[in-house]
Design a protein around this motif. Sequence first.
Motif, PDB file in Angstrom:
ATOM      1  N   LYS A 185       0.860  -1.071   0.171  1.00 43.67           N
ATOM      2  CA  LYS A 185      -0.005  -0.021   0.086  1.00 43.67           C
ATOM      3  C   LYS A 185       0.700   1.093   0.008  1.00 43.67           C
ATOM      4  CE  LYS A 185      -3.944  -0.006   2.660  1.00 43.67           C
ATOM      5  NZ  LYS A 185      -4.814  -0.291   3.595  1.00 43.67           N
ATOM      6  N   ASP A 186       2.023   1.111   0.525  1.00 43.90           N
ATOM      7  CA  ASP A 186       2.953   2.420   0.840  1.00 43.90           C
ATOM      8  C   ASP A 186       3.498   2.863  -0.663  1.00 43.90           C
ATOM      9  OD1 ASP A 186       2.836   2.680   3.541  1.00 43.90           O
ATOM     10  OD2 ASP A 186       3.886   0.715   3.421  1.00 43.90           O
ATOM     11  N   GLY A 187       3.354   4.180  -1.027  1.00 42.43           N
ATOM     12  CA  GLY A 187       3.700   4.723  -2.365  1.00 42.43           C
ATOM     13  C   GLY A 187       3.069   4.062  -3.327  1.00 42.43           C
ATOM     14  N   GLY A 188       1.827   3.438  -3.499  1.00 43.83           N
ATOM     15  CA  GLY A 188       1.200   2.761  -4.447  1.00 43.83           C
ATOM     16  C   GLY A 188       1.969   1.638  -5.030  1.00 43.83           C
ATOM     17  N   LEU A 189       2.638   0.880  -4.181  1.00 42.82           N
ATOM     18  CA  LEU A 189       3.800  -0.233  -4.631  1.00 42.82           C
ATOM     19  C   LEU A 189       2.940  -1.170  -5.247  1.00 42.82           C
ATOM     20  CD1 LEU A 189       6.275  -1.378  -4.820  1.00 42.82           C
ATOM     21  CD2 LEU A 189       5.993  -2.223  -2.505  1.00 42.82           C
ATOM     22  N   LEU A 190       1.955  -1.866  -4.635  1.00 43.44           N
ATOM     23  CA  LEU A 190       1.299  -2.811  -5.370  1.00 43.44           C
ATOM     24  C   LEU A 190      -0.207  -2.465  -5.566  1.00 43.44           C
ATOM     25  CD1 LEU A 190       2.730  -6.014  -3.376  1.00 43.44           C
ATOM     26  CD2 LEU A 190       3.298  -4.941  -5.539  1.00 43.44           C
ATOM     27  N   GLN A 191      -0.657  -2.558  -6.738  1.00 40.45           N
ATOM     28  CA  GLN A 191      -2.191  -2.319  -7.175  1.00 40.45           C
ATOM     29  C   GLN A 191      -2.801  -3.725  -7.502  1.00 40.45           C
ATOM     30  OE1 GLN A 191      -2.801   1.307  -9.353  1.00 40.45           O
ATOM     31  NE2 GLN A 191      -1.329   2.411  -8.749  1.00 40.45           N
ATOM     32  N   VAL A 225      12.073  -4.285   2.867  1.00 42.37           N
ATOM     33  CA  VAL A 225      11.235  -5.433   3.264  1.00 42.37           C
ATOM     34  C   VAL A 225       9.708  -5.322   3.085  1.00 42.37           C
ATOM     35  CG1 VAL A 225      10.625  -6.960   5.290  1.00 42.37           C
ATOM     36  CG2 VAL A 225      13.037  -5.893   5.104  1.00 42.37           C
ATOM     37  N   VAL A 226       9.177  -5.997   2.169  1.00 43.15           N
ATOM     38  CA  VAL A 226       7.764  -5.672   1.640  1.00 43.15           C
ATOM     39  C   VAL A 226       6.830  -6.626   2.153  1.00 43.15           C
ATOM     40  CG1 VAL A 226       6.306  -5.461  -0.331  1.00 43.15           C
ATOM     41  CG2 VAL A 226       8.841  -4.849  -0.414  1.00 43.15           C
ATOM     42  N   ALA A 227       5.735  -6.412   2.767  1.00 43.29           N
ATOM     43  CA  ALA A 227       4.702  -7.161   3.151  1.00 43.29           C
ATOM     44  C   ALA A 227       3.605  -7.187   1.830  1.00 43.29           C
ATOM     45  CB  ALA A 227       3.891  -6.799   4.458  1.00 43.29           C
ATOM     46  N   THR A 228       3.209  -8.460   1.701  1.00 38.96           N
ATOM     47  CA  THR A 228       2.256  -8.455   0.370  1.00 38.96           C
ATOM     48  C   THR A 228       0.787  -8.129   0.805  1.00 38.96           C
ATOM     49  OG1 THR A 228       2.139 -10.840   0.671  1.00 38.96           O
ATOM     50  CG2 THR A 228       3.792  -9.952  -0.654  1.00 38.96           C
ATOM     51  N   VAL A 229       0.544  -6.972   0.893  1.00 35.54           N
ATOM     52  CA  VAL A 229      -0.705  -6.479   1.049  1.00 35.54           C
ATOM     53  C   VAL A 229      -0.915  -5.403  -0.031  1.00 35.54           C
ATOM     54  CG1 VAL A 229      -2.271  -5.161   2.560  1.00 35.54           C
ATOM     55  CG2 VAL A 229      -1.009  -6.727   3.485  1.00 35.54           C
ATOM     56  N   ALA A 230      -1.779  -5.549  -0.831  1.00 35.61           N
ATOM     57  CA  ALA A 230      -1.903  -4.533  -2.198  1.00 35.61           C
ATOM     58  C   ALA A 230      -3.259  -3.620  -1.890  1.00 35.61           C
ATOM     59  CB  ALA A 230      -2.054  -5.312  -3.379  1.00 35.61           C
ATOM     60  N   THR A 231      -3.652  -2.574  -2.710  1.00 38.04           N
ATOM     61  CA  THR A 231      -4.814  -2.003  -2.596  1.00 38.04           C
ATOM     62  C   THR A 231      -5.492  -1.957  -4.032  1.00 38.04           C
ATOM     63  OG1 THR A 231      -5.780  -0.012  -2.052  1.00 38.04           O
ATOM     64  CG2 THR A 231      -3.499   0.301  -3.040  1.00 38.04           C
ATOM     65  N   ASP A 232      -6.763  -1.874  -4.055  1.00 33.71           N
ATOM     66  CA  ASP A 232      -7.440  -1.707  -5.039  1.00 33.71           C
ATOM     67  C   ASP A 232      -7.721  -0.487  -5.524  1.00 33.71           C
ATOM     68  OD1 ASP A 232      -9.768  -1.059  -3.798  1.00 33.71           O
ATOM     69  OD2 ASP A 232     -11.032  -2.959  -4.253  1.00 33.71           O
ATOM     70  N   LYS A 233      -8.328   0.062  -6.768  1.00 33.03           N
ATOM     71  CA  LYS A 233      -8.492   1.387  -7.189  1.00 33.03           C
ATOM     72  C   LYS A 233      -9.596   1.869  -6.281  1.00 33.03           C
ATOM     73  CE  LYS A 233     -12.303   0.118 -10.494  1.00 33.03           C
ATOM     74  NZ  LYS A 233     -12.832   0.141 -11.669  1.00 33.03           N
TER      75      LYS A 233
END
Length: 344
Positions: A185-191, A225-233
């Motif tokens: 979620k940080d910096g829009g890393l994973l959408q 160190v990246v936790a794999t929680v993403a965010t949708d639009k």
Amino acid sequence: MAGLVKQQTRYTAQPAKQCNTCIRVPAVTSKSAAATSRRVMVKCQAATLEQEKAVNPVVSQLSNLDRVSILAEALPYMQRFSGKTIVVKYGGAAMKDPTLKAGVITDLVLLWTVGIRPVLVHGGGPEINSWLAKLGIEPQFKGGLRVTDAGTMEVVEMVLGGRVNKSLVSLIQQSGGKAVGLSGKDGGLLQARQMVEKDIGYVGEVTRVDPTLLNSLVDSRYIPVVATVATDKHGQALNVNADTAAGEIAAALQAEKLILMTDVPGVLRDKNDVATKYNSLNIHECRQLTDEGVIAGGMIPKVQCCIRCLSQGVTAAHIIDGRSRHSVLMELLTNEGVGTMITG
């Protein structure tokens, strides 16, 4: 399918040609090759040598000259990958066993110290299950994927982005590295988009990676160190598969290598015989083995993840056994490696 050639109890599909940019190192003399099995165990344990002696008596039998020679022999590998980005997906047994965890952290810090740019991507299934149990929530799975309702998603985000992530950051810094913990979620890393068709709740598949923040961190000599929680639009948090996320991050960073730490030795011709492990495969051979049913079950999505990142510019992907001590260093910094390397 091409025949198999057994080399030092390891199987290599033929013809499995490696490109000049991803070979581990040119062949070495037999004397040097004999030393590679012990090479890493010394060089990565300078700060904890007494502990290593207790675990492996061979170390205590090495002279100071042996130790210096082993370090010198590692130089070509360090030079080859210096300045290169290596994405490591961390999970499985290596997260549960304190000794294995310490080894993984040491491996990462050593790579970072010699100028390699590691990025650690992690899951946290066992820890999530433990906290769900404490809260009286029964874990549910469908088709191998966690069913993530609203309550479960809160726990997933809390555990992955909080407890697990920050504990890894702390361990890295205790070992002399510099790390920054973040989630997708940080910096829009994973959408990501929610996989509504699978009816498994707030589970997503990655649709876009913005590597800006990661590039800034590695350029500033931090280990992300990246936790794999993403965010949708819409801003909804989604749980995404750690293997898939690591592969997409590796592609976005144009990483030299993706390393998937698993609970298996690699791709095996016979799943019950470790001696049938493939040392290296290319994409075509992976597809052949999948059609033949050799690559099956849980190995299919891992291999597909590797193929996808290779098709997007990653030089090589590796599937290794996280249950083996210092498997990351053994795969990267020895000629033989310990897992299966997949190339284009």
